[in-house]
Write a protein that holds these residues in place. Structure first.
Motif, PDB file in Angstrom:
ATOM      1  N   TYR A 103       0.839  -1.194   0.000  1.00 50.43           N
ATOM      2  CA  TYR A 103       0.000   0.000   0.000  1.00 50.43           C
ATOM      3  C   TYR A 103       0.875   1.245   0.000  1.00 50.43           C
ATOM      4  CZ  TYR A 103      -3.255   3.597   1.584  1.00 50.43           C
ATOM      5  OH  TYR A 103      -4.007   4.748   1.688  1.00 50.43           O
ATOM      6  N   VAL A 104       0.609   2.165  -0.926  1.00 53.90           N
ATOM      7  CA  VAL A 104       1.344   3.425  -0.974  1.00 53.90           C
ATOM      8  C   VAL A 104       0.579   4.476  -0.185  1.00 53.90           C
ATOM      9  CG1 VAL A 104       2.057   5.332  -2.462  1.00 53.90           C
ATOM     10  CG2 VAL A 104       2.603   2.984  -3.099  1.00 53.90           C
ATOM     11  N   SER A 105       1.184   4.922   0.910  1.00 53.16           N
ATOM     12  CA  SER A 105       0.638   5.972   1.758  1.00 53.16           C
ATOM     13  C   SER A 105       1.456   7.240   1.545  1.00 53.16           C
ATOM     14  CB  SER A 105       0.659   5.519   3.223  1.00 53.16           C
ATOM     15  OG  SER A 105       0.078   6.479   4.072  1.00 53.16           O
ATOM     16  N   THR A 106       1.445   8.136   2.504  1.00 50.78           N
ATOM     17  CA  THR A 106       2.178   9.389   2.386  1.00 50.78           C
ATOM     18  C   THR A 106       2.987   9.658   3.643  1.00 50.78           C
ATOM     19  OG1 THR A 106       1.933  11.800   2.230  1.00 50.78           O
ATOM     20  CG2 THR A 106       0.111  10.608   3.205  1.00 50.78           C
ATOM     21  N   SER A 107       4.136  10.280   3.468  1.00 52.70           N
ATOM     22  CA  SER A 107       4.927  10.700   4.626  1.00 52.70           C
ATOM     23  C   SER A 107       4.253  11.850   5.362  1.00 52.70           C
ATOM     24  CB  SER A 107       6.334  11.116   4.185  1.00 52.70           C
ATOM     25  OG  SER A 107       6.268  12.196   3.263  1.00 52.70           O
ATOM     26  N   ARG A 132      -4.788  12.707   7.245  1.00 51.93           N
ATOM     27  CA  ARG A 132      -5.604  11.944   8.206  1.00 51.93           C
ATOM     28  C   ARG A 132      -6.346  10.814   7.503  1.00 51.93           C
ATOM     29  NH1 ARG A 132      -6.104  17.177  10.598  1.00 51.93           N
ATOM     30  NH2 ARG A 132      -7.994  17.668   9.406  1.00 51.93           N
ATOM     31  N   ARG A 133      -6.814  11.059   6.287  1.00 48.31           N
ATOM     32  CA  ARG A 133      -7.468   9.975   5.538  1.00 48.31           C
ATOM     33  C   ARG A 133      -6.482   8.855   5.232  1.00 48.31           C
ATOM     34  NH1 ARG A 133     -10.321  14.478   3.298  1.00 48.31           N
ATOM     35  NH2 ARG A 133      -8.797  14.770   1.623  1.00 48.31           N
ATOM     36  N   ARG A 134      -5.251   9.216   4.910  1.00 43.29           N
ATOM     37  CA  ARG A 134      -4.241   8.194   4.622  1.00 43.29           C
ATOM     38  C   ARG A 134      -3.915   7.367   5.872  1.00 43.29           C
ATOM     39  NH1 ARG A 134      -3.097   6.539  -0.567  1.00 43.29           N
ATOM     40  NH2 ARG A 134      -2.855   8.337  -1.944  1.00 43.29           N
ATOM     41  N   LEU A 135      -3.802   8.030   7.014  1.00 44.02           N
ATOM     42  CA  LEU A 135      -3.524   7.276   8.243  1.00 44.02           C
ATOM     43  C   LEU A 135      -4.692   6.368   8.582  1.00 44.02           C
ATOM     44  CD1 LEU A 135      -1.641   6.672  10.582  1.00 44.02           C
ATOM     45  CD2 LEU A 135      -2.671   8.590  11.818  1.00 44.02           C
ATOM     46  N   ALA A 136      -5.916   6.840   8.376  1.00 40.03           N
ATOM     47  CA  ALA A 136      -7.082   5.984   8.614  1.00 40.03           C
ATOM     48  C   ALA A 136      -7.054   4.769   7.697  1.00 40.03           C
ATOM     49  CB  ALA A 136      -8.362   6.787   8.405  1.00 40.03           C
ATOM     50  N   ALA A 137      -6.623   4.958   6.455  1.00 39.18           N
ATOM     51  CA  ALA A 137      -6.520   3.830   5.524  1.00 39.18           C
ATOM     52  C   ALA A 137      -5.453   2.850   5.983  1.00 39.18           C
ATOM     53  CB  ALA A 137      -6.207   4.348   4.124  1.00 39.18           C
ATOM     54  N   GLU A 138      -4.305   3.366   6.440  1.00 39.39           N
ATOM     55  CA  GLU A 138      -3.259   2.483   6.979  1.00 39.39           C
ATOM     56  C   GLU A 138      -3.808   1.629   8.117  1.00 39.39           C
ATOM     57  OE1 GLU A 138       0.310   4.278   8.261  1.00 39.39           O
ATOM     58  OE2 GLU A 138       0.652   5.440   6.441  1.00 39.39           O
ATOM     59  N   GLU A 139      -4.495   2.267   9.045  1.00 39.72           N
ATOM     60  CA  GLU A 139      -4.995   1.556  10.224  1.00 39.72           C
ATOM     61  C   GLU A 139      -6.041   0.516   9.839  1.00 39.72           C
ATOM     62  OE1 GLU A 139      -6.262   4.901  12.491  1.00 39.72           O
ATOM     63  OE2 GLU A 139      -4.278   5.235  13.402  1.00 39.72           O
ATOM     64  N   ALA A 140      -6.905   0.857   8.893  1.00 46.11           N
ATOM     65  CA  ALA A 140      -7.921  -0.102   8.443  1.00 46.11           C
ATOM     66  C   ALA A 140      -7.267  -1.295   7.760  1.00 46.11           C
ATOM     67  CB  ALA A 140      -8.904   0.582   7.492  1.00 46.11           C
ATOM     68  N   GLY A 209       5.365  -4.467   7.226  1.00 45.78           N
ATOM     69  CA  GLY A 209       5.242  -3.298   8.077  1.00 45.78           C
ATOM     70  C   GLY A 209       5.447  -1.998   7.322  1.00 45.78           C
ATOM     71  N   VAL A 210       5.912  -0.974   8.034  1.00 45.80           N
ATOM     72  CA  VAL A 210       6.000   0.388   7.503  1.00 45.80           C
ATOM     73  C   VAL A 210       7.423   0.705   7.074  1.00 45.80           C
ATOM     74  CG1 VAL A 210       5.701   2.829   8.058  1.00 45.80           C
ATOM     75  CG2 VAL A 210       4.070   1.146   8.939  1.00 45.80           C
TER      76      VAL A 210
END
Length: 313
Positions: A103-107, A132-140, A209-210
């Motif tokens: 999954y590609v998120s953002t710094s 915040r939307r990206r962090l919510a996606a990571e957590e989900a 992981g991250v």
């Protein structure tokens, strides 16, 4: 068993990943929301899988069975989470889940760090709705991973540059930058190198992981604009104070100006061991000079400067 991959979000980076995976003889599939998108993917050698992330019913026929799933689709432009990601992973058949998800998120999930070096142990503190939307996606996604036992790799990616991914229009328009002594640190990765990192994350068995993703050479944001301007023979943009920038810059630009961090990419280098072709701007910018795929090209003019014009269509 033959290795196959599914790419959700076949934009620029998705297509680059598809080329790398295809070159290794792997079967590449891509989610297509329309017949037109499907036809384009087929022309690029990608097998189309029909489905629209904004229409849950369209995902009911997913067969699954891919070895690796690359998820590059962004969240919606509003809201608190990522319903697209939730809908897609709910639609995956439990009997044949992928072996790994990248999954590609953002710094941007780290928020403003005052210019500090930041590794993966830094607690996220997103300051913009987008982050915040990206962090919510990571957590989900991590919750889904724990539920089904599927390995997940999250890549926290900074600014991406490359052909078609440079601030040329901004420079031509003379949009100001923050003066050097107040300019925040920024991080970046060339689009080709990001594709290499994605494939390394998908293929290395121990990857999990991250991971922070960057070329490892952060500079100030103003340095970046100066380097691009100098490379293309454009005038450097005017410099203004941070206080003035808060009055005149767009909210989107301010979100970058008001966050300063230097990404530590050590874990990425040690564990993913990607082949970085462009470990700094000095080597990356010359690889961006072949034109601008979004309709602009660079050409010399009589006074020795370079100008941008629309390509014939």
């Amino acid at each position: 068993m033959a290795r196959t991959v599914l790419i959700v979000g076949c934009g620029d980076i998705g297509r680059r990943v598809a080329r790398l995976e295809s070159a290794e003889g792997r079967g590449v599939y891509g989610l297509a929301r329309s017949p037109e998108t499907a036809a384009r993917l087929v022309r690029q050698g990608i097998t189309a899988v029909h489905g629209d992330l904004d229409k849950p019913d369209s995902l009911a026929g997913l067969n699954g069975g891919w070895t690796t799933l690359y998820y590059f689709a962004p969240p919606p432009a509003a809201g608190d989470g990522d319903p697209r990601l939730a809908v897609f992973f709910e639609a995956l058949p439990v009997r044949c889940l992928p072996g790994k998800v990248v999954y590609v998120s953002t710094s941007g999930v780290y928020g403003d760090c005052g210019g500090d070096w930041v590794d993966e142990e830094r607690p996220p503190r997103p300051q913009t709705a987008r982050s915040r939307r990206r962090l919510a996606a990571e957590e989900a996604l991590m919750a889904w991973s724990r539920r089904y036992g599927v390995t997940v790799v999250i890549l926290r990616v900074p600014g991406i540059y490359g052909p078609g991914r440079l601030p040329l229009e901004r420079l031509c328009a003379g949009v100001p930058v923050v003066r050097q002594e107040e300019s925040p640190y920024s991080n970046r990765i060339h689009a080709d190198d990001l594709a290499e990192v994605c494939v390394a994350a998908g293929t290395r068995a121990a990857a999990e992981g991250v991971y922070n993703v960057s070329d490892g050479h952060p500079t100030t944001l103003t340095d970046y604009f100066h380097a691009v301007a100098d490379h293309f023979g454009l005038p450097r943009p005017p410099a203004i104070s941070l206080a003035e920038a808060r009055r005149v810059l767009s909210p989107e630009m301010l979100s970058f100006v008001e966050e300063s961090k230097r990404l530590d990419n050590g874990r990425m280098l040690r564990e993913l061991r990607p082949r970085l072709h462009y470990p700094d701007l000095e080597r990356g910018l010359p690889a961006c000079s072949g034109g601008h795929p979004q309709g602009f090209q660079v050409a010399p003019c009589a006074d020795g400067l370079r100008v941008f014009g629309h390509r014939p269509t």
